[in-house]
Design a protein around this motif. Sequence first.
Motif, PDB file in Angstrom:
ATOM      1  N   PRO A   8      44.712   0.606 153.320  1.00  9.46           N
ATOM      2  CA  PRO A   8      44.386   0.939 151.930  1.00  9.46           C
ATOM      3  C   PRO A   8      42.906   1.281 151.755  1.00  9.46           C
ATOM      4  CG  PRO A   8      44.731  -1.419 152.198  1.00  9.46           C
ATOM      5  CD  PRO A   8      45.129  -0.786 153.491  1.00  9.46           C
ATOM      6  N   CYS A  11      39.556  -0.938 152.858  1.00 10.12           N
ATOM      7  CA  CYS A  11      39.946  -1.948 153.852  1.00 10.12           C
ATOM      8  C   CYS A  11      38.950  -2.052 154.998  1.00 10.12           C
ATOM      9  CB  CYS A  11      41.339  -1.665 154.395  1.00 10.12           C
ATOM     10  SG  CYS A  11      41.407  -0.209 155.453  1.00 10.12           S
ATOM     11  N   ASP A 117      45.192  -6.987 148.104  1.00 12.73           N
ATOM     12  CA  ASP A 117      44.634  -6.216 146.988  1.00 12.73           C
ATOM     13  C   ASP A 117      43.391  -6.848 146.365  1.00 12.73           C
ATOM     14  OD1 ASP A 117      46.629  -4.450 147.365  1.00 12.73           O
ATOM     15  OD2 ASP A 117      47.502  -4.623 145.352  1.00 12.73           O
ATOM     16  N   GLU A 118      43.436  -8.187 146.125  1.00 10.70           N
ATOM     17  CA  GLU A 118      42.289  -8.818 145.438  1.00 10.70           C
ATOM     18  C   GLU A 118      41.024  -8.732 146.285  1.00 10.70           C
ATOM     19  OE1 GLU A 118      45.113 -12.278 146.580  1.00 10.70           O
ATOM     20  OE2 GLU A 118      45.239 -10.191 145.993  1.00 10.70           O
ATOM     21  N   LEU A 120      40.445  -6.234 148.387  1.00 13.34           N
ATOM     22  CA  LEU A 120      40.025  -4.830 148.301  1.00 13.34           C
ATOM     23  C   LEU A 120      39.177  -4.607 147.053  1.00 13.34           C
ATOM     24  CD1 LEU A 120      43.360  -2.994 149.182  1.00 13.34           C
ATOM     25  CD2 LEU A 120      41.377  -3.301 150.673  1.00 13.34           C
ATOM     26  N   LEU A 121      39.663  -5.152 145.923  1.00 15.24           N
ATOM     27  CA  LEU A 121      38.941  -4.975 144.660  1.00 15.24           C
ATOM     28  C   LEU A 121      37.554  -5.600 144.740  1.00 15.24           C
ATOM     29  CD1 LEU A 121      41.890  -5.535 142.180  1.00 15.24           C
ATOM     30  CD2 LEU A 121      40.479  -3.483 142.314  1.00 15.24           C
ATOM     31  N   ARG A 142      41.801   1.638 141.075  1.00 16.03           N
ATOM     32  CA  ARG A 142      43.186   1.204 140.860  1.00 16.03           C
ATOM     33  C   ARG A 142      44.141   2.375 141.097  1.00 16.03           C
ATOM     34  NH1 ARG A 142      42.316  -3.835 138.625  1.00 16.03           N
ATOM     35  NH2 ARG A 142      40.533  -3.315 137.345  1.00 16.03           N
ATOM     36  N   LEU A 145      44.684   2.923 144.700  1.00 20.57           N
ATOM     37  CA  LEU A 145      45.629   1.949 145.272  1.00 20.57           C
ATOM     38  C   LEU A 145      47.074   2.355 144.984  1.00 20.57           C
ATOM     39  CD1 LEU A 145      44.406  -1.730 144.766  1.00 20.57           C
ATOM     40  CD2 LEU A 145      44.902  -0.529 146.896  1.00 20.57           C
ATOM     41  N   TYR A 148      47.950   5.162 147.168  1.00 19.66           N
ATOM     42  CA  TYR A 148      48.161   4.668 148.534  1.00 19.66           C
ATOM     43  C   TYR A 148      49.582   4.127 148.708  1.00 19.66           C
ATOM     44  CZ  TYR A 148      48.021   1.705 152.631  1.00 19.66           C
ATOM     45  OH  TYR A 148      48.324   1.121 153.827  1.00 19.66           O
ATOM     46  N   ARG A 149      50.005   3.271 147.765  1.00 21.71           N
ATOM     47  CA  ARG A 149      51.348   2.682 147.860  1.00 21.71           C
ATOM     48  C   ARG A 149      52.431   3.754 147.824  1.00 21.71           C
ATOM     49  NH1 ARG A 149      49.335  -1.316 149.307  1.00 21.71           N
ATOM     50  NH2 ARG A 149      48.316  -2.891 148.024  1.00 21.71           N
TER      51      ARG A 149
END
Length: 154
Positions: A8, A11, A117-118, A120-121, A142, A145, A148-149
């Motif tokens: 992601p 990362c 995720d947290e 990454l943020l 956001r 992300l 990406y998904r």
Amino acid sequence: MNIILLGPPGCGKGTQGELLAQRTGILRVSTGDLLRQAVAGGTDLGKRAKVFMDQGLLVPDDVIIGLLGEVLASPRAAGGVIMDGFPRTVAQAEAVDRLLAARGRQVDRVLFFAVADEELLRRIEGRAAVEGRADDHPDAFRQRLVVYRKQTQP
Ligand code: ADP
């Protein structure tokens, strides 16, 4: 050796890719860096790409695949490449196989960076403060992300 770095946004692909390139002498190709250079240089490609990048959306496949094709055709890429930020769609993944096969090459290794995720943020907030990238503000991040998904994970 042709290596793909997957994971992601935020990362750490760029940081680790740089270290890997230094240690192995293999050329690192970051499509994000190439695009940012094109934007900074005000080229046609840069102008086309900027609209998508600022919104955290992917730049169209034909643009990106053309860009990577040029890199792979250059003598610097003769020893293989470390791909950072590419492929990001199924069509791009198919293009990698095609472009490499045309040179009698293949993908040799794929490194996947699994980061929550947290985390990454948290990292992206830090990067925004240091580098000031237009697409590192929370909304665009956001969006990246989500993209990406939806488009890269498959
Ligand atoms: P990050 O990995 O932090 O998202 P990158 O520098 O790899 O950052 O990419 C920044 C932006 O450049 C992406 O959000 C996208 O708009 C564009 N981009 C980079 N690589 C690709 C790609 N392979 N396909 C489509 N768009 C890309």
